[in-house]
Design an enzyme around this catalytic site. Structure first.
Site, PDB file in Angstrom:
ATOM      1  N   ASP A  83      -3.843  23.596 -54.591  1.00 12.26           N
ATOM      2  CA  ASP A  83      -2.627  23.805 -53.799  1.00 12.26           C
ATOM      3  C   ASP A  83      -1.451  24.062 -54.942  1.00 12.26           C
ATOM      4  OD1 ASP A  83      -0.515  24.270 -52.340  1.00 12.26           O
ATOM      5  OD2 ASP A  83      -0.383  22.406 -51.451  1.00 12.26           O
ATOM      6  N   ASP A 290       2.480  30.274 -54.373  1.00 14.36           N
ATOM      7  CA  ASP A 290       1.705  29.323 -53.601  1.00 14.36           C
ATOM      8  C   ASP A 290       0.135  29.396 -53.120  1.00 14.36           C
ATOM      9  OD1 ASP A 290       1.060  26.883 -52.349  1.00 14.36           O
ATOM     10  OD2 ASP A 290       2.186  27.167 -50.523  1.00 14.36           O
TER      11      ASP A 290
END
Length: 414
Positions: A83, A290
Site C-alpha cells: 500500500d 495509490d
C-alpha cells in the site's frame, strides 16, 4: 490505501502512517558499483552487512497486490497488502482476540528471539499521532487505527526483524524494524493477507525505515495485470538499483502536502484516442498514486466526459439491460482492443491499453476501471492503470518515473 474497488469485492480503506527505523551508519563501502552498509541501532552493538539491490516478490490478488517478506527470528513468511497510500506496517499477532481469517499461522511474538516491546516513553511510541496512540497498564505502547470502511487494527507497537531478499539470491535481515502487532483486526481482507505493508511518504513507512540503509528512500514496482497468471510474481526493488532509467522513461514531480503518507502528482487531462479531455483544474497535486486502490477515481465532471467519449469509441453496445451494471460502464466482451487512453501528468504522458483500463467483473464481462468522486480537490490513480508500467518512487529527488514494461517477464531491473 484510500479507497479500493477490487475485481471481486469492494475495498474502502483510509490508512494513516507511522514508522521509523532507529539506525545510524557505521561505514559505507562501494563494492563493484554496489555498496555495503553497516547498520547499528542506537545503543546496540548488533551489525548487519547489507549487499546488492534489495528486492521482494509481489503477487496480484483480486484487486490488490501482496508483498512477500519474512518477520521475526527465526524468519516466518509474511504476506502483506502492498500500500503506497499508507504508512503503518502491521501484522496479525497472537494472542488474536478478534482477527480476520488467514490461511497462514498468526505471527507469534513469543517465538521470535528479536521481538522487542516498545514502551510508552520511548521515541518510537512518540512517532504515533495522539489520536492513534495509547498506553497499556504495563506501560506498553498501544495503537488503534480505524479506516473509512470501518476496518480496524488494534495492538501494540513493537520492534522485530524483517527479512527481505537480495538481487544476488541471498537474504537481508533488518533488525529493529517498527511494526504494529495487531491483536484485534477486522475488515474486508482476503485470507491470503496477514496485514498491511505501508509504503507511503511518512517517516514510519517501510521505505522510510529502510531507505537510509540502501542509498536513499527509493523503490520501484511492476504490477502484472490481473488477467494474467496471478501466481506469477513480479519484483519490487528498494534503494540503490531500484531507479527507473533508460529509453522511454518519463517522470512527474511529487507534490508535498500536509497529508504526508500520500504520493501527490498533477494530472492535466486524459485523452481517449485523439480526443483530449481537460481536468479544468490548476491545482497542483490533484491525484494520489495509490497501489491499495483498484479503480482510478476522477472528479465527477472529468469522469462523465471520459465515459461519454469511451462509449463513442468502443464499437460495442454497453450493457444497459442488467441492473447489476447500472452504476458502471461494462461490455459483454473480454477482448476489447479500443480505445487507447493517455493520462497526461505534468511532464509525463502514459498510454493505457484496454488491459489496463478495463477489468473482468465476471465471465464474459469487462468493466471500465474508473469511477467518480464528488471531491473536486483530488482523485486517485489506482493500481489497474499502473499495471505493465515499471514505476519508480524517488523521495530523494521528489519524482515518480514510469517506463512501459511487460511486467510478467520483468524479473530484474534493466
Amino acid at each position: 490505501m484510500i479507497m479500493g474497488y477490487p475485481i471481486l469485492f469492494h475495498l474502502s480503506f483510509l490508512f494513516a502512517s507511522l514508522f521509523i527505523l532507529l539506525i545510524s551508519f557505521s561505514t559505507i563501502e562501494v563494492v563493484n558499483g554496489g555498496f555495503s552498509v553497516n547498520l547499528i541501532r542506537i545503543n546496540s552493538t548488533n551489525v548487519a552487512h547489507l549487499l546488492d539491490t534489495v528486492q521482494s516478490p509481489i503477487i496480484a490478488d483480486d484487486g490488490v497486490h501482496i508483498i512477500e517478506m519474512s518477520l521475526g527470528n527465526p524468519p516466518t513468511k509474511y504476506y502483506g497488502l502492498m500500500d503506497t497510500g499508507s504508512d503503518l506496517v502491521w501484522s496479525q499477532c497472537l494472542p488474536c482476540d478478534d482477527c480476520f481469517p488467514q490461511k497462514y499461522p498468526y505471527f507469534d511474538p513469543k517465538k521470535s528471539s528479536t521481538y522487542t516491546n516498545v514502551y510508552c516513553q520511548e521515541h518510537e511510541c512518540n512517532q504515533l499521532e495522539e489520536k492513534n496512540k495509547g498506553c497499556s497498564s504495563n506501560n506498553q505502547c498501544s495503537y488503534t487505527y480505524s479506516y473509512a470502511d470501518s476496518s480496524i487494527t488494534q495492538g501494540e507497537l513493537a520492534l522485530d526483524t524483517i527479512t527481505l531478499e537480495s538481487s544476488s539470491g541471498g537474504v537481508i535481515p533488518l533488525q529493529y524494524m517498527i511494526f504494529g502487532c495487531g491483536h484485534k483486526n477486522s475488515g474486508i481482507f482476503d485470507n491470503k493477507m496477514m496485514g498491511i505493508v505501508g509504503l507511503g511518504r511518512g517517516s514510519l513507512s517501510l521505505i522510510s525505515q529502510i531507505g537510509p540503509s540502501f542509498g536513499g528512500r527509493r523503490f520501484s514496482h511492476c504490477f502484472i495485470p490481473y488477467s494474467n497468471d496471478n501466481n506469477l510474481p513480479s519484483i519490487m526493488s528498494f534503494g540503490s538499483g531500484s531507479e527507473v532509467v533508460g529509453d522511454g522513461v518519463v517522470s512527474t514531480p511529487l507534490i508535498t502536502k500536509q497529508s504526508k503518507p500520500f504520493y501527490y502528482v498533477t494530472l492535466k487531462g486524459i485523452s481517449v484516442g485523439d480526443t483530449y479531455l481537460s481536468l479544468h483544474s490548476s491545482s497542483k497535486g490533484n491525484m494520489i498514486i495509490d497501489s491499495g486502490t483498484t479503480l482510478t477515481v476522477l472528479p465527477q465532471k472529468l469522469y462523465d466526459q471520459l465515459v461519454d467519449e469511451v462509449k463513442k469509441q468502443v464499437p460495442l453496445q454497453h450493457i444497459t439491460d442488467d441492473p447489476e451494471f447500472a452504476d458502471r460502464l461494462c461490455y459483454r466482451s473480454t477482448n476489447l482492443q479500443d480505445p487507447i487512453l493517455t493520462t497526461h501528468f505534468e511532464g509525463a504522458d502514459l498510454q493505457l491499453k484496454p488491459i489496463q483500463t478495463f477489468y473482468r467483473l465476471k465471465v464474459g464481462v469487462s468493466c471500465f476501471a474508473f469511477r467518480s468522486t464528488s471531491n473536486d480537490a483530488f482523485g486517485i490513480y489506482g493500481n489497474l492503470v499502473q499495471t505493465n508500467y515499471l514505476i519508480g518512487f524517488d523521495l530523494e529527488r521528489e519524482v515518480v518515473s514510469f517506463k512501459a514494461t511487460q511486467c510478467d517477464i520483468h524479473q530484474s531491473l534493466v
